[in-house]
Design a protein around this motif. Structure first.
Motif, PDB file in Angstrom:
ATOM      1  N   GLU A  38       8.398  -2.770  11.375  1.00  0.00           N
ATOM      2  CA  GLU A  38       8.178  -1.658  10.438  1.00  0.00           C
ATOM      3  C   GLU A  38       9.443  -1.284   9.677  1.00  0.00           C
ATOM      4  O   GLU A  38       9.387  -0.564   8.679  1.00  0.00           O
ATOM      5  CB  GLU A  38       7.650  -0.446  11.208  1.00  0.00           C
ATOM      6  CG  GLU A  38       6.301  -0.648  11.857  1.00  0.00           C
ATOM      7  CD  GLU A  38       5.889   0.545  12.703  1.00  0.00           C
ATOM      8  OE1 GLU A  38       5.338   1.509  12.134  1.00  0.00           O
ATOM      9  OE2 GLU A  38       6.151   0.513  13.921  1.00  0.00           O
ATOM     10  N   LEU A  41       9.691  -1.187   5.859  1.00  0.00           N
ATOM     11  CA  LEU A  41       9.225  -0.018   5.118  1.00  0.00           C
ATOM     12  C   LEU A  41      10.001   1.239   5.482  1.00  0.00           C
ATOM     13  O   LEU A  41      10.284   2.072   4.626  1.00  0.00           O
ATOM     14  CB  LEU A  41       7.734   0.199   5.386  1.00  0.00           C
ATOM     15  CG  LEU A  41       6.801  -0.932   4.949  1.00  0.00           C
ATOM     16  CD1 LEU A  41       5.382  -0.647   5.409  1.00  0.00           C
ATOM     17  CD2 LEU A  41       6.843  -1.121   3.438  1.00  0.00           C
ATOM     18  N   ASP A  42      10.354   1.382   6.764  1.00  0.00           N
ATOM     19  CA  ASP A  42      10.990   2.616   7.231  1.00  0.00           C
ATOM     20  C   ASP A  42      12.472   2.693   6.872  1.00  0.00           C
ATOM     21  O   ASP A  42      12.984   3.771   6.567  1.00  0.00           O
ATOM     22  CB  ASP A  42      10.852   2.738   8.751  1.00  0.00           C
ATOM     23  CG  ASP A  42       9.413   2.917   9.200  1.00  0.00           C
ATOM     24  OD1 ASP A  42       8.559   3.234   8.349  1.00  0.00           O
ATOM     25  OD2 ASP A  42       9.150   2.736  10.405  1.00  0.00           O
ATOM     26  N   MET A  74      -0.593  -5.256  13.785  1.00  0.00           N
ATOM     27  CA  MET A  74      -0.753  -4.000  13.047  1.00  0.00           C
ATOM     28  C   MET A  74      -1.988  -3.242  13.521  1.00  0.00           C
ATOM     29  O   MET A  74      -2.024  -2.017  13.520  1.00  0.00           O
ATOM     30  CB  MET A  74      -0.813  -4.280  11.548  1.00  0.00           C
ATOM     31  CG  MET A  74       0.430  -4.961  10.996  1.00  0.00           C
ATOM     32  SD  MET A  74       1.967  -4.050  11.281  1.00  0.00           S
ATOM     33  CE  MET A  74       1.858  -2.831   9.970  1.00  0.00           C
ATOM     34  N   LYS A  79      -1.904   0.475  12.322  1.00  0.00           N
ATOM     35  CA  LYS A  79      -1.327   0.577  10.978  1.00  0.00           C
ATOM     36  C   LYS A  79      -1.693  -0.616  10.103  1.00  0.00           C
ATOM     37  O   LYS A  79      -0.869  -1.121   9.350  1.00  0.00           O
ATOM     38  CB  LYS A  79       0.192   0.716  11.076  1.00  0.00           C
ATOM     39  CG  LYS A  79       0.640   2.000  11.761  1.00  0.00           C
ATOM     40  CD  LYS A  79       2.151   2.155  11.756  1.00  0.00           C
ATOM     41  CE  LYS A  79       2.576   3.460  12.409  1.00  0.00           C
ATOM     42  NZ  LYS A  79       4.047   3.643  12.419  1.00  0.00           N
ATOM     43  N   GLU A  80      -2.950  -1.055  10.191  1.00  0.00           N
ATOM     44  CA  GLU A  80      -3.367  -2.199   9.376  1.00  0.00           C
ATOM     45  C   GLU A  80      -3.208  -1.943   7.887  1.00  0.00           C
ATOM     46  O   GLU A  80      -3.035  -2.879   7.101  1.00  0.00           O
ATOM     47  CB  GLU A  80      -4.819  -2.572   9.686  1.00  0.00           C
ATOM     48  CG  GLU A  80      -4.986  -3.391  10.953  1.00  0.00           C
ATOM     49  CD  GLU A  80      -6.404  -3.903  11.120  1.00  0.00           C
ATOM     50  OE1 GLU A  80      -6.723  -4.963  10.555  1.00  0.00           O
ATOM     51  OE2 GLU A  80      -7.198  -3.228  11.808  1.00  0.00           O
ATOM     52  N   ASP A  81      -3.252  -0.670   7.482  1.00  0.00           N
ATOM     53  CA  ASP A  81      -3.124  -0.356   6.057  1.00  0.00           C
ATOM     54  C   ASP A  81      -1.730  -0.683   5.528  1.00  0.00           C
ATOM     55  O   ASP A  81      -1.534  -0.811   4.310  1.00  0.00           O
ATOM     56  CB  ASP A  81      -3.440   1.117   5.805  1.00  0.00           C
ATOM     57  CG  ASP A  81      -2.542   2.067   6.595  1.00  0.00           C
ATOM     58  OD1 ASP A  81      -2.276   1.776   7.776  1.00  0.00           O
ATOM     59  OD2 ASP A  81      -2.111   3.080   6.019  1.00  0.00           O
ATOM     60  N   LEU A  82      -0.755  -0.833   6.435  1.00  0.00           N
ATOM     61  CA  LEU A  82       0.607  -1.155   6.025  1.00  0.00           C
ATOM     62  C   LEU A  82       0.899  -2.649   6.051  1.00  0.00           C
ATOM     63  O   LEU A  82       2.012  -3.067   5.720  1.00  0.00           O
ATOM     64  CB  LEU A  82       1.608  -0.445   6.940  1.00  0.00           C
ATOM     65  CG  LEU A  82       1.576   1.084   6.925  1.00  0.00           C
ATOM     66  CD1 LEU A  82       2.637   1.634   7.871  1.00  0.00           C
ATOM     67  CD2 LEU A  82       1.792   1.621   5.510  1.00  0.00           C
ATOM     68  N   PRO A  85       1.803  -4.209   2.387  1.00  0.00           N
ATOM     69  CA  PRO A  85       3.075  -3.666   1.901  1.00  0.00           C
ATOM     70  C   PRO A  85       4.275  -4.115   2.722  1.00  0.00           C
ATOM     71  O   PRO A  85       5.341  -4.412   2.171  1.00  0.00           O
ATOM     72  CB  PRO A  85       2.866  -2.156   1.996  1.00  0.00           C
ATOM     73  CG  PRO A  85       1.389  -1.962   1.913  1.00  0.00           C
ATOM     74  CD  PRO A  85       0.795  -3.143   2.597  1.00  0.00           C
ATOM     75  N   LEU A  86       4.116  -4.179   4.050  1.00  0.00           N
ATOM     76  CA  LEU A  86       5.210  -4.602   4.916  1.00  0.00           C
ATOM     77  C   LEU A  86       5.599  -6.042   4.613  1.00  0.00           C
ATOM     78  O   LEU A  86       6.796  -6.361   4.468  1.00  0.00           O
ATOM     79  CB  LEU A  86       4.794  -4.448   6.380  1.00  0.00           C
ATOM     80  CG  LEU A  86       5.842  -4.722   7.470  1.00  0.00           C
ATOM     81  CD1 LEU A  86       5.483  -3.974   8.748  1.00  0.00           C
ATOM     82  CD2 LEU A  86       5.985  -6.210   7.785  1.00  0.00           C
ATOM     83  N   GLN A  89       7.228  -6.355   1.088  1.00  0.00           N
ATOM     84  CA  GLN A  89       8.541  -5.719   1.052  1.00  0.00           C
ATOM     85  C   GLN A  89       9.588  -6.562   1.770  1.00  0.00           C
ATOM     86  O   GLN A  89      10.715  -6.718   1.291  1.00  0.00           O
ATOM     87  CB  GLN A  89       8.459  -4.328   1.679  1.00  0.00           C
ATOM     88  CG  GLN A  89       9.794  -3.612   1.852  1.00  0.00           C
ATOM     89  CD  GLN A  89      10.259  -2.880   0.621  1.00  0.00           C
ATOM     90  OE1 GLN A  89      10.029  -3.325  -0.504  1.00  0.00           O
ATOM     91  NE2 GLN A  89      10.921  -1.757   0.818  1.00  0.00           N
TER      92      GLN A  89
END
Length: 349
Positions: A38, A41-42, A74, A79-82, A85-86, A89
Motif C-alpha cells: 500500500e 499510494l500511502d 487486496m 481494499k479491492e477498489d485500490l 490505482p496501486l 502508481q
C-alpha cells in the motif's frame, strides 16, 4: 539509447534489486504479516526513495513494487477498489526513478507473483489466477514497462500461467521460483525441470528467488544452469539458511534471550541471522563462475548488500564511491596521517 533487457544480458550480467517488502517494513512504511504494498499510494515518496536507493546501488532494473498487490491479497485486506490505482502508481513511480539514472536509464519491470490460491485439483482456482495475472499484466503493458518479472512461484503450473499471460501482452518474461523446504515444487516438478520447460515455452530468464539463502539456493541454481540453455537468474535472501533449515520460514535463533510474539523468527526476528556482505560477495562470485546471468537479492536485502553483489560481478555502481575504504579509520586505518596512539590501541579497543 536505453538498451533492452536482452541486449543487456548479451553484454554481461544484469543486476535486479528486489527485497522492497522487508526493506519498507524496516523503514516503517509497510505492515508485516499481510505484506501488501500500500506504500505506493500511502507514501509514494518513501517508495520512490527505496527504488532510487537500490538503483544507485547497482540495479539495472527498477522493479515496480506490486508484489502481493494482486486481487486476492487486496480482497483479504478489504481494499479491492485500490487494486488498479496501486498497480499503476507503483509502475509510474518506478518509471520516474528509472529516468533519473545518470548513466543509462534503468529498465522498468512489472511484477506479478505467487497468489497462494493455486490448487492443482481445482480448475476454478486456475481460472482465478489467470484472471489475476491477466489484469495485472495488462496494466503493465498500458503503463509501458520493459518486461514483467513473475516471481516466487512454488507451483510450476502457476508460473506457466503467469508466463502465458505475459506473452499474451507481448512482453519479455523473467520467471523465478521459490523453493520450499521439501526441495521440490509443490506440484511435483524439480525446479530445474520447471525452469527448462518455461525456457522452452519462451521465458527470457528463468531461475530462483526468495525463501532460500545463498547456501541452500546455490546447489539448485547449479542444477538449473546445467539444465537450461539460456539466461539464468538467482536472487537469494541474505540469511544463513542451512541444510537442516533450508528456508527462512523456520530458521531458528538459538541466541535469542526473549520470548518471541511469533512462532518463528520469520518474519520480524530474523535480524541476527543475516549473511554479511562478504558472504554475499562469495556467493555472487560462485554464481558468476557457473554462468548465472541475472543477479539480485530478495527479502531482507539492503542497498549496500546489493552493491556488494553488483561490484563482485564486475559492475561499478553510481554509489560505489561509498563502498568501504578503511584506510582513514581512526583505529584500523593505514593512512600515515592518523594518530598513531589510536592505531596502536586497536587491539585493545
Amino acid at each position: 539509447m536505453k538498451r533492452t533487457l536482452e541486449e543487456r544480458l548479451q553484454a554481461g550480467p544484469v543486476v535486479c534489486g528486489e527485497g522492497y517488502l522487508f526493506e519498507l517494513e524496516r523503514r516503517g512504511y509497510l505492515q508485516a504479516g499481510s505484506f501488501v504494498p500500500e506504500v505506493a499510494l500511502d507514501n509514494p515518496q518513501a517508495l520512490k526513495q527505496t527504488y532510487r536507493d537500490y538503483m544507485l546501488a547497482g540495479s539495472d532494473v527498477v522493479l515496480a513494487f506490486t508484489y502481493n498487490g494482486h486481487r486476492e491479497k487486496m480482497r483479504i485486506i478489504g481494499k479491492e477498489d485500490l487494486l488498479e490505482p496501486l498497480n499503476r502508481q507503483a509502475i509510474r513511480l518506478a518509471k520516474e526513478v528509472a529516468q533519473e539514472h545518470p548513466v543509462e536509464e534503468a529498465l522498468v519491470a512489472g511484477n506479478i507473483s505467487n497468489t497462494n490460491l493455486f490448487n492443482p485439483e481445482d480448475e476454478d482456482s486456475k481460472d482465478s489466477i489467470r484472471n489475476i495475472f491477466k489484469e495485472m499484466v495488462s496494466w503493465c503493458k498500458e503503463e509501458g514497462v520493459d518486461f514483467v518479472n513473475g516471481e516466487t512461484f512454488y507451483y510450476y503450473e502457476e508460473a506457466k500461467i503467469a508466463l502465458e499471460e505475459i506473452q499474451n501482452q507481448g512482453l519479455p518474461a523473467v520467471i523465478t521460483f521459490g523453493l520450499m523446504g521439501e526441495n521440490i515444487l509443490r506440484d511435483g516438478y524439480t525446479v530445474e525441470e520447471a525452469c527448462r520447460l518455461l525456457k522452452e515455452q519462451g521465458a527470457l530468464v528463468v531461475g530462483m528467488n526468495c525463501f532460500r539463502g545463498p547456501a541452500t539456493m546455490q546447489p539448485y541454481v547449479e542444477k538449473i544452469r546445467n539444465t537450461v540453455d539460456g539466461y539464468v537468474g538467482a536472487l537469494p535472501i541474505p540469511y544463513r539458511t542451512s541444510a537442516e533449515h533450508p528456508t527462512f520460514f523456520n530458521l531458528p535463533d538459538g541466541g535469542c534471550s526473549c520470548s518471541l510474539p511469533t512462532e518463528t523468527t520469520f518474519p520480524t526476528s530474523l535480524d541476527p541471522l543475516y549473511c554479511n556482505r562478504y558472504e554475499l560477495a562469495e556467493w555472487a562470485k560462485d554464481a558468476y563462475r557457473i554462468g548465472v546471468n541475472y543477479f539480485g537479492l530478495c527479502c531482507g536485502a539492503s542497498p549496500s548488500m546489493l552493491r556488494e553483489v553488483a561490484e563482485t560481478v564486475g559492475r561499478e555502481t553510481v554509489n560505489s564511491v561509498y563502498s568501504p575504504d578503511m584506510e582513514k579509520h581512526f583505529l584500523f586505518g593505514s593512512d600515515q596521517s592518523l594518530n598513531t596512539a589510536n592505531t596502536a590501541y586497536k587491539t585493545k579497543a
